[in-house]
Each structure stands twice: as C-alpha cells, then as structure tokens.
Design an enzyme around this catalytic site. Structure first.
Site, short mmCIF file in Angstrom:
data_model
loop_
_atom_site.label_atom_id
_atom_site.label_comp_id
_atom_site.label_asym_id
_atom_site.label_seq_id
_atom_site.Cartn_x
_atom_site.Cartn_y
_atom_site.Cartn_z
N THR A 32 0.07 2.65 3.39
CA THR A 32 0.43 1.54 4.28
C THR A 32 -0.09 0.23 3.69
O THR A 32 -1.15 0.21 3.06
CB THR A 32 -0.18 1.78 5.67
OG1 THR A 32 0.38 2.98 6.21
CG2 THR A 32 0.08 0.62 6.62
N THR A 35 1.23 -3.61 -0.64
CA THR A 35 1.47 -2.96 -1.94
C THR A 35 2.26 -1.67 -1.72
O THR A 35 3.21 -1.38 -2.46
CB THR A 35 0.13 -2.65 -2.65
OG1 THR A 35 -0.74 -3.79 -2.52
CG2 THR A 35 0.35 -2.35 -4.12
N ASP A 85 -1.29 5.06 -2.28
CA ASP A 85 -1.68 4.07 -1.27
C ASP A 85 -2.47 2.94 -1.93
O ASP A 85 -3.04 3.10 -3.01
CB ASP A 85 -2.54 4.75 -0.19
CG ASP A 85 -2.62 3.95 1.10
OD1 ASP A 85 -2.06 2.83 1.16
OD2 ASP A 85 -3.26 4.44 2.05
N ASP A 88 -8.38 -1.92 -0.07
CA ASP A 88 -8.95 -3.26 0.10
C ASP A 88 -10.04 -3.53 -0.93
O ASP A 88 -10.24 -4.68 -1.34
CB ASP A 88 -9.49 -3.42 1.53
CG ASP A 88 -8.37 -3.24 2.54
OD1 ASP A 88 -7.40 -4.03 2.48
OD2 ASP A 88 -8.43 -2.30 3.34
N GLY A 100 -7.53 -2.25 6.02
CA GLY A 100 -7.22 -3.65 6.33
C GLY A 100 -6.00 -3.76 7.23
O GLY A 100 -5.90 -4.65 8.07
N GLU A 107 -4.16 7.49 7.13
CA GLU A 107 -4.26 7.48 5.66
C GLU A 107 -5.24 8.54 5.19
O GLU A 107 -4.98 9.27 4.22
CB GLU A 107 -4.71 6.09 5.18
CG GLU A 107 -3.66 5.02 5.39
CD GLU A 107 -4.15 3.62 5.10
OE1 GLU A 107 -3.30 2.73 4.92
OE2 GLU A 107 -5.38 3.38 5.08
N LYS A 125 -9.05 -6.33 -6.17
CA LYS A 125 -9.64 -5.30 -5.30
C LYS A 125 -10.77 -4.54 -5.98
O LYS A 125 -11.46 -3.74 -5.33
CB LYS A 125 -8.55 -4.31 -4.86
CG LYS A 125 -7.29 -4.95 -4.28
CD LYS A 125 -7.54 -5.55 -2.94
CE LYS A 125 -6.29 -6.09 -2.27
NZ LYS A 125 -5.36 -5.08 -1.81
C1 5RP Z 1 -3.96 -0.22 5.28
C2 5RP Z 1 -4.69 -0.11 3.99
C3 5RP Z 1 -4.11 -0.82 2.81
O1 5RP Z 1 -3.94 0.08 1.80
C4 5RP Z 1 -5.04 -1.91 2.38
O2 5RP Z 1 -5.32 -2.74 3.49
C5 5RP Z 1 -4.45 -2.73 1.24
O3 5RP Z 1 -3.35 -3.46 1.70
P1 5RP Z 1 -2.51 -4.43 0.80
O4 5RP Z 1 -1.75 -3.59 -0.16
O5 5RP Z 1 -1.61 -5.16 1.79
O6 5RP Z 1 -3.46 -5.39 0.10
O7 5RP Z 1 -5.69 0.53 3.87
O8 5RP Z 1 -4.65 0.39 6.33
#
Ligand code: 5RP
Length: 226
Positions: A32, A35, A85, A88, A100, A107, A125
């Site tokens: 989620t 990305t 996945d 953050d 995030g 997840e 990250k």
């Molecule tokens: C969602 C997550 C996401 O993988 C994490 O927040 C990274 O998000 P993004 O790809 O928008 O930077 O853990 O619960």
C-alpha cells in the site's frame, strides 16, 4: 531525478523482478502507498502471469481491480511467493518502519505469508537508525489512552492520527522521538502491549530483497548478502 520519478523507476524494476521470479500462475502480495500504487500500474502489463493478488488494504484492492487483476482473500491462499511493498524507513539490517498510509496490520499479515518480501523505495527512506519517521501503532479504540501511556514509558511521544480509522476499524498512534537501535526487541515489546493490534516495526520479518531507487538508478540488495 525527483522523488516521484524514483518511485516510478523502482516500481518498474519491481515489475521486472516479479516477471523474472514469480512462477506463472502464482500469487502475488501487494502493498500500500504511492510507490505500491505505481507498482500496481506496472504489473497490470503482466497480469496474465499472475494467479491472482492479495491486497494489503482496501485502497490497493480497488486499484488492483481497476486494472482487471483478480484479488483473492488471504484465507483462500495457501502459498504466496512474493510480497512487494514500500516503506517509510529501512535500515542496514533490512528492518523497516511502515504504516505511513495506515495499512500496517494487513501489510504485516500478508508479509508473514509471503516467502520473499521485496521492499521498494527511494533512497530518502534509507536510514542508519530507525525512528526519525514517527512509528505508527494500530490500537483498539478503547485502549488508546492506556497504550499511549505505555508507549511513553518506552521513550516515545504517542500522538493520535486525527480523523483516521484503519481498514480494521481501529486507531493509529504515531510515536515520535524514538531512536530504534534494537528493532526486533522493540517490535516484540510494543506488539505485546495489551490493546496494540500491530506496530509498524517490521524487524522480526524484515525485507528479504531491497530495490532502492537512487539518483544513479535502481540498486538491489538481498538479506542473504548482509
Ligand atoms: C503504508 C505503508 C507504505 O508502504 C509506506 O507508508 C510508504 O509509502 P509511500 O510509498 O507512499 O512513500 O507502509 O501503510
């Protein structure tokens, strides 16, 4: 390269990884976030290869289905080869902070089933020590204040994510001010607090493969190489 361009680049690299490593007809777990959303758009081009996908959130389910990708209930899946996945934060030991987007519990469940966890993120990250990004913790609503006090004893300041309800009907506390030098121990400690559903620390089951977008291109690392 902008951060957005790096997210697109790593999503494309992850599509290539899946095309090379996922046996035809096998099940793919899908994360989620922004990305992961780019990744979903990428795998639409190889959807015939997939036996189906398991979504880690309602938002991901909707996006997968919008591309005509079949979404399976995890309870109907016995084996999952790969879970892809974002994160953050990710440290040198492949432990991550996630959540995030508030999807941390689903997840973590999908990641637990998968044989290989592929983390896709851009180089912003990557950290030496986890904790600059506030650690999300999903809590049962009636336990919010008690869990916040317990998290305070661990050195963090827990703030309620205002106006946010998880897909599971719970709340998120974002814990500020942690310096996470022992991620496995802290994950065990936080997940053991009564009223906590899950923490966004993914250390006991970290990433197996990291695809990292940098200004010079996407680089890959594996846990086995640590
Ligand atoms: C969602 C997550 C996401 O993988 C994490 O927040 C990274 O998000 P993004 O790809 O928008 O930077 O853990 O619960």
């Amino acid at each position: 390269m902008t951060q957005d361009e790096m997210k697109r680049a790593v999503a494309s690299a992850a599509r290539d990884y899946v095309a090379a490593h996922l046996p035809a007809g096998a099940i793919l777990g899908v994360g989620t976030g922004s990305t992961a959303n780019y990744f979903i758009d990428e795998i639409a081009t190889i959807k015939e290869r997939l036996g189906g996908a398991v979504a880690s959130s309602e938002a991901t389910r909707v996006r997968l289905e919008s591309h005509g990708i079949r979404v399976l209930d995890l309870n109907d899946v016995e084996e999952m080869e790969i879970y892809v996945d974002g994160a953050d934060e990710i440290d040198g030991g492949m432990a991550m902070i996630k959540g995030g987007g508030g999807a941390l519990t689903r997840e973590k469940i999908v990641a637990a089933v998968a044989k290989t966890f592929v983390c896709i993120c851009d180089e912003s990250k990557q950290v030496t020590t986890l904790g600059r990004f506030p650690l999300p913790v999903e809590v049962i609503p009636m336990a919010r204040a008690q869990v916040a006090r317990e998290l305070g004893k661990l050195g963090g300041v827990a703030k309620l994510r205002e106006g946010f309800i998880t897909d599971n009907g719970n709340l998120i506390l974002d814990v500020h001010g942690l310096t996470i030098t022992q991620p496995v121990a802290l994950e065990t400690q936080i997940d053991g607090i009564v009223g906590v559903v899950t923490s966004g620390l993914f250390a006991r089951r970290g990433a197996d493969v990291l695809l990292l977008a940098t200004a010079r291109g996407v680089v890959s690392r594996t846990r086995a190489a640590l």
